[in-house]
Scaffold this motif. Structure first.
Motif, PDB file in Angstrom:
ATOM      1  N   ARG A 171      -0.638  16.081   1.879  1.00  9.67           N
ATOM      2  CA  ARG A 171      -2.035  16.332   2.215  1.00  9.67           C
ATOM      3  C   ARG A 171      -2.977  15.398   1.460  1.00  9.67           C
ATOM      4  O   ARG A 171      -2.594  14.704   0.526  1.00  9.67           O
ATOM      5  CB  ARG A 171      -2.374  17.795   1.919  1.00  9.67           C
ATOM      6  N   GLU A 172      -4.249  15.428   1.854  1.00  8.32           N
ATOM      7  CA  GLU A 172      -5.276  14.601   1.224  1.00  8.32           C
ATOM      8  C   GLU A 172      -5.643  15.147  -0.155  1.00  8.32           C
ATOM      9  O   GLU A 172      -5.311  16.281  -0.508  1.00  8.32           O
ATOM     10  CB  GLU A 172      -6.535  14.559   2.106  1.00  8.32           C
ATOM     11  N   TRP A 173      -6.357  14.328  -0.906  1.00 11.02           N
ATOM     12  CA  TRP A 173      -6.809  14.690  -2.245  1.00 11.02           C
ATOM     13  C   TRP A 173      -8.307  14.941  -2.248  1.00 11.02           C
ATOM     14  O   TRP A 173      -9.066  14.235  -1.587  1.00 11.02           O
ATOM     15  CB  TRP A 173      -6.473  13.565  -3.233  1.00 11.02           C
ATOM     16  N   ASP A 174      -8.717  15.939  -3.012  1.00 12.99           N
ATOM     17  CA  ASP A 174     -10.136  16.244  -3.181  1.00 12.99           C
ATOM     18  C   ASP A 174     -10.629  15.467  -4.401  1.00 12.99           C
ATOM     19  O   ASP A 174     -10.733  16.006  -5.508  1.00 12.99           O
ATOM     20  CB  ASP A 174     -10.352  17.747  -3.358  1.00 12.99           C
ATOM     21  N   TYR A 175     -10.926  14.188  -4.198  1.00  9.02           N
ATOM     22  CA  TYR A 175     -11.312  13.322  -5.312  1.00  9.02           C
ATOM     23  C   TYR A 175     -12.606  13.785  -5.968  1.00  9.02           C
ATOM     24  O   TYR A 175     -12.758  13.703  -7.196  1.00  9.02           O
ATOM     25  CB  TYR A 175     -11.462  11.879  -4.835  1.00  9.02           C
ATOM     26  N   ALA A 176     -13.550  14.286  -5.179  1.00 12.38           N
ATOM     27  CA  ALA A 176     -14.822  14.747  -5.745  1.00 12.38           C
ATOM     28  C   ALA A 176     -14.594  15.920  -6.691  1.00 12.38           C
ATOM     29  O   ALA A 176     -15.195  15.991  -7.776  1.00 12.38           O
ATOM     30  CB  ALA A 176     -15.783  15.136  -4.621  1.00 12.38           C
ATOM     31  N   ARG A 177     -13.729  16.838  -6.295  1.00 12.85           N
ATOM     32  CA  ARG A 177     -13.427  17.985  -7.162  1.00 12.85           C
ATOM     33  C   ARG A 177     -12.722  17.534  -8.441  1.00 12.85           C
ATOM     34  O   ARG A 177     -13.030  17.996  -9.541  1.00 12.85           O
ATOM     35  CB  ARG A 177     -12.544  18.981  -6.393  1.00 12.85           C
ATOM     36  N   LEU A 178     -11.791  16.620  -8.310  1.00 13.19           N
ATOM     37  CA  LEU A 178     -11.076  16.106  -9.479  1.00 13.19           C
ATOM     38  C   LEU A 178     -12.005  15.327 -10.406  1.00 13.19           C
ATOM     39  O   LEU A 178     -11.889  15.417 -11.634  1.00 13.19           O
ATOM     40  CB  LEU A 178      -9.916  15.218  -9.023  1.00 13.19           C
ATOM     41  N   GLU A 192     -13.866   5.402  -4.865  1.00 16.00           N
ATOM     42  CA  GLU A 192     -15.211   5.940  -4.967  1.00 16.00           C
ATOM     43  C   GLU A 192     -15.382   6.815  -6.197  1.00 16.00           C
ATOM     44  O   GLU A 192     -16.475   6.914  -6.763  1.00 16.00           O
ATOM     45  CB  GLU A 192     -15.543   6.744  -3.706  1.00 16.00           C
ATOM     46  N   PHE A 193     -14.293   7.437  -6.661  1.00 18.94           N
ATOM     47  CA  PHE A 193     -14.400   8.435  -7.721  1.00 18.94           C
ATOM     48  C   PHE A 193     -13.603   8.110  -8.983  1.00 18.94           C
ATOM     49  O   PHE A 193     -13.887   8.659 -10.043  1.00 18.94           O
ATOM     50  CB  PHE A 193     -13.925   9.802  -7.199  1.00 18.94           C
ATOM     51  N   CYS A 194     -12.589   7.250  -8.884  1.00 21.65           N
ATOM     52  CA  CYS A 194     -11.650   7.067  -9.987  1.00 21.65           C
ATOM     53  C   CYS A 194     -12.054   5.922 -10.915  1.00 21.65           C
ATOM     54  O   CYS A 194     -12.760   4.994 -10.517  1.00 21.65           O
ATOM     55  CB  CYS A 194     -10.246   6.817  -9.443  1.00 21.65           C
ATOM     56  N   ASP A 195     -11.580   6.015 -12.166  1.00 19.53           N
ATOM     57  CA  ASP A 195     -11.784   4.949 -13.145  1.00 19.53           C
ATOM     58  C   ASP A 195     -10.720   3.874 -13.017  1.00 19.53           C
ATOM     59  O   ASP A 195     -10.995   2.682 -13.189  1.00 19.53           O
ATOM     60  CB  ASP A 195     -11.742   5.524 -14.567  1.00 19.53           C
ATOM     61  N   VAL A 196      -9.475   4.315 -12.756  1.00 18.88           N
ATOM     62  CA  VAL A 196      -8.336   3.414 -12.639  1.00 18.88           C
ATOM     63  C   VAL A 196      -7.508   3.861 -11.436  1.00 18.88           C
ATOM     64  O   VAL A 196      -7.331   5.061 -11.218  1.00 18.88           O
ATOM     65  CB  VAL A 196      -7.456   3.430 -13.908  1.00 18.88           C
ATOM     66  N   VAL A 197      -7.004   2.897 -10.678  1.00 16.91           N
ATOM     67  CA  VAL A 197      -6.137   3.191  -9.533  1.00 16.91           C
ATOM     68  C   VAL A 197      -4.898   2.309  -9.640  1.00 16.91           C
ATOM     69  O   VAL A 197      -5.012   1.091  -9.775  1.00 16.91           O
ATOM     70  CB  VAL A 197      -6.851   2.938  -8.191  1.00 16.91           C
ATOM     71  N   THR A 198      -3.726   2.938  -9.603  1.00 16.64           N
ATOM     72  CA  THR A 198      -2.479   2.182  -9.646  1.00 16.64           C
ATOM     73  C   THR A 198      -1.753   2.329  -8.305  1.00 16.64           C
ATOM     74  O   THR A 198      -1.997   3.255  -7.546  1.00 16.64           O
ATOM     75  CB  THR A 198      -1.548   2.673 -10.768  1.00 16.64           C
ATOM     76  N   THR A 199      -0.836   1.397  -8.058  1.00 12.47           N
ATOM     77  CA  THR A 199      -0.031   1.500  -6.836  1.00 12.47           C
ATOM     78  C   THR A 199       1.215   0.647  -6.948  1.00 12.47           C
ATOM     79  O   THR A 199       1.260  -0.309  -7.727  1.00 12.47           O
ATOM     80  CB  THR A 199      -0.825   1.058  -5.593  1.00 12.47           C
ATOM     81  N   THR A 200       2.221   1.027  -6.185  1.00 12.61           N
ATOM     82  CA  THR A 200       3.307   0.103  -5.897  1.00 12.61           C
ATOM     83  C   THR A 200       2.855  -0.790  -4.747  1.00 12.61           C
ATOM     84  O   THR A 200       1.792  -0.580  -4.162  1.00 12.61           O
ATOM     85  CB  THR A 200       4.584   0.862  -5.483  1.00 12.61           C
ATOM     86  N   THR A 201       3.687  -1.759  -4.407  1.00 12.51           N
ATOM     87  CA  THR A 201       3.289  -2.699  -3.352  1.00 12.51           C
ATOM     88  C   THR A 201       4.233  -2.660  -2.157  1.00 12.51           C
ATOM     89  O   THR A 201       4.063  -3.443  -1.219  1.00 12.51           O
ATOM     90  CB  THR A 201       3.225  -4.130  -3.911  1.00 12.51           C
ATOM     91  N   HIS A 202       5.226  -1.786  -2.210  1.00 15.30           N
ATOM     92  CA  HIS A 202       6.082  -1.595  -1.033  1.00 15.30           C
ATOM     93  C   HIS A 202       5.597  -0.312  -0.345  1.00 15.30           C
ATOM     94  O   HIS A 202       4.430  -0.235  -0.017  1.00 15.30           O
ATOM     95  CB  HIS A 202       7.561  -1.546  -1.442  1.00 15.30           C
TER      96      HIS A 202
END
Length: 472
Positions: free
Chosen positions: A200-207, A239-249
């Motif tokens: 499911r989606e994340w409630d970034y505003a709530r977090l 829009e809400f986070c300080d840091v965003v990480t990800t894999t690339t695959h």
């Protein structure tokens, strides 16, 4: 005049011999793996098929070069072209996710998503500072602080104090009220969102609201959904986070590596010097020289991400996942949260009195690749009650919604066979189950049908002409 053999040639006789001629054993295994990918149904949510151009970039001479440090500030000479490759990759990463270079920066050197996460926490925290991430049995990732009552499993739980949050056991959705209440007691310095198996989606505003209550960093690990985020099929964590990480695959469809995005020029004191801290944490704190060939391959993948074709692909991934969930539900199966918003489907097999490990095994024998996965309420990660399914890889092979109706049919047959075998062997032990599968004609028939179906579809990245099944 007779030819003169230079001394160096005696030591380098293998240097310009191709893989097939020099090491036929490895070449043969590569060919067998190519056929396995082509002839089967790849449903592991964390896997995908990358492009020919990405694989070519990953196999270039760039693998020969050491380049510790950042572009323009290396610890080795001879990096004038490597610097350009890395700069191009950083530029394309920001463009792919629609980010302003004045507001966001990115480090493209992490070897994987796990190293990206640990480097990020190393930059943000001191040892034994507190973090909160989604619990592994609720769909979280090992690197978000997983530990059991008896043992600290992940390095993030070893070096930092971890208090996980969970999903609601009744609905399978994240329990944000309980998360907020526990955060008031625990007072984390980093609140981590993102998951390995949460449909499911994340409630970034709530977090963001919860994080702000404790002046904490909000960190998003979007490894699974980054391709959907880039295509604006999923909500935007930037829009809400300080840091965003990800894999690339995964949904991003590149090589195996990691990225760390960070806010720059922020007015918030906690974000001061964030860029320098993260760059320092990646190198030299957590890893050595970057893999330049992989960075080049990431750059190629990111160029592909910034195309209308990739947006259409991401939309199809989401549509296919929704269709797969609907098809499984039509057979009466239970899905965590009842469906999906992204690329993944979490299938609860406990009502069928089966474990995920048994379905994983029987599917593997039938050329269907998926993975056992914990569902909320499970107590064992070795023998969990569910499996995780993903649609990214088969969508890369041009599968449409109707094709996933057929995939669901194959999965239904696998469950029916598993139930029969379990009943016949009179044991619920996995070793007895595997033994009872030996020579099972229903499994053999399913495998034939799966491979006949899968080989109708194109295979990205390599030529399948001449590939043959392993008959050993």
């Amino acid at each position: 005049m007779s030819a003169v053999t230079r001394p160096a040639e005696r030591f380098n006789s293998a240097m310009n011999v191709g893989l097939q001629d020099y090491d036929p054993e490895i070449y043969d295994l590569v060919c067998k793996e190519q056929y396995r990918q082509y002839s089967g149904l790849e449903l592991i949510a964390s896997e995908n098929f990358t492009s020919q151009a990405v694989m070519e970039a990953n196999g270039t001479c760039l693998t020969n070069k050491y380049s510790e440090g950042l572009p323009g500030a290396r610890y080795y000479g001879g990096n004038e072209y490597i610097d350009q490759v890395e700069e191009l990759c950083r530029k394309r990463a920001l463009e792919a996710f629609h980010l302003d270079a004045a507001e966001w920066g990115v480090n493209v050197q992490p070897y994987s998503g796990s190293t990206a996460n640990f480097a990020t926490l190393t930059a943000l925290l001191q040892p034994q500072d507190r973090i909160m991430g989604l619990d592994l049995p609720s769909g979280g990732h090992l690197t978000h602080g997983y530990q059991t009552a008896k043992k600290k499993i992940s390095s993030t739980s070893i070096y930092f104090q971890s208090m996980p949050y969970q999903v609601d056991p009744a609905t399978g959705y994240i329990d944000y009220d309980r998360l907020e209440a526990n955060a008031k007691l625990f007072r984390p310095k980093v609140l981590i969102c993102g998951a390995s198996a949460y449909p499911r989606e994340w409630d970034y505003a709530r977090l963001r609201k919860v994080a702000d209550q404790h002046d904490a960093y909000l960190m998003m690990d979007m490894a699974h959904i980054s391709g959907l985020v880039a295509s604006r099929v999923a909500k935007d964590p930037f829009e809400f986070c300080d840091v965003v990480t990800t894999t690339t695959h995964k949904t991003l469809r590149g090589p195996r590596a990691g990225l760390i995005f960070f806010r720059r020029n922020s007015d918030l004191p906690r974000n001061h010097s964030l860029e320098s801290r993260i760059n320092q944490a990646v190198f030299p704190s957590c890893q050595g020289g970057p893999h330049n060939n992989t960075i080049a391959a990431v750059a190629v993948a990111l160029k592909q991400v910034s195309t209308p074709e990739f947006v259409a692909y991401a939309q199809q991934v989401q549509a296919n996942a929704a269709r797969l969930a609907e098809a499984l539900a039509s057979y009466g199966y239970k899905l965590v949260t009842g469906g999906t918003d992204n690329h993944s489907v979490l299938w609860d097999l406990r009502p069928n009195k089966l474990t995920g490990s048994k379905i994983e095994k029987i599917c593997e024998l039938a050329s269907i690749t998926l993975n056992k996965n914990a569902v909320h309420g499970d107590v064992s990660a070795v023998s969990p009650g569910g499996v995780r399914l993903g649609t990214s890889a088969l969508t890369s092979r041009s599968f449409q919604e109707s094709d996933f109706d057929q995939v669901a049919g194959f999965l239904h047959r696998a469950v029916q066979i598993a139930s029969q075998v379990q009943e016949q062997c009179g044991s619920r032990m996995i070793k007895d189950f595997i033994k009872a599968l030996d020579g099972n004609e229903d499994v053999a028939a399913l495998k034939r049908d799966v491979e006949a179906f899968a080989t109708q579809f194109p295979m990205p990245g390599f030529d399948v002409t001449g590939l043959k099944p392993d008959t050993a």
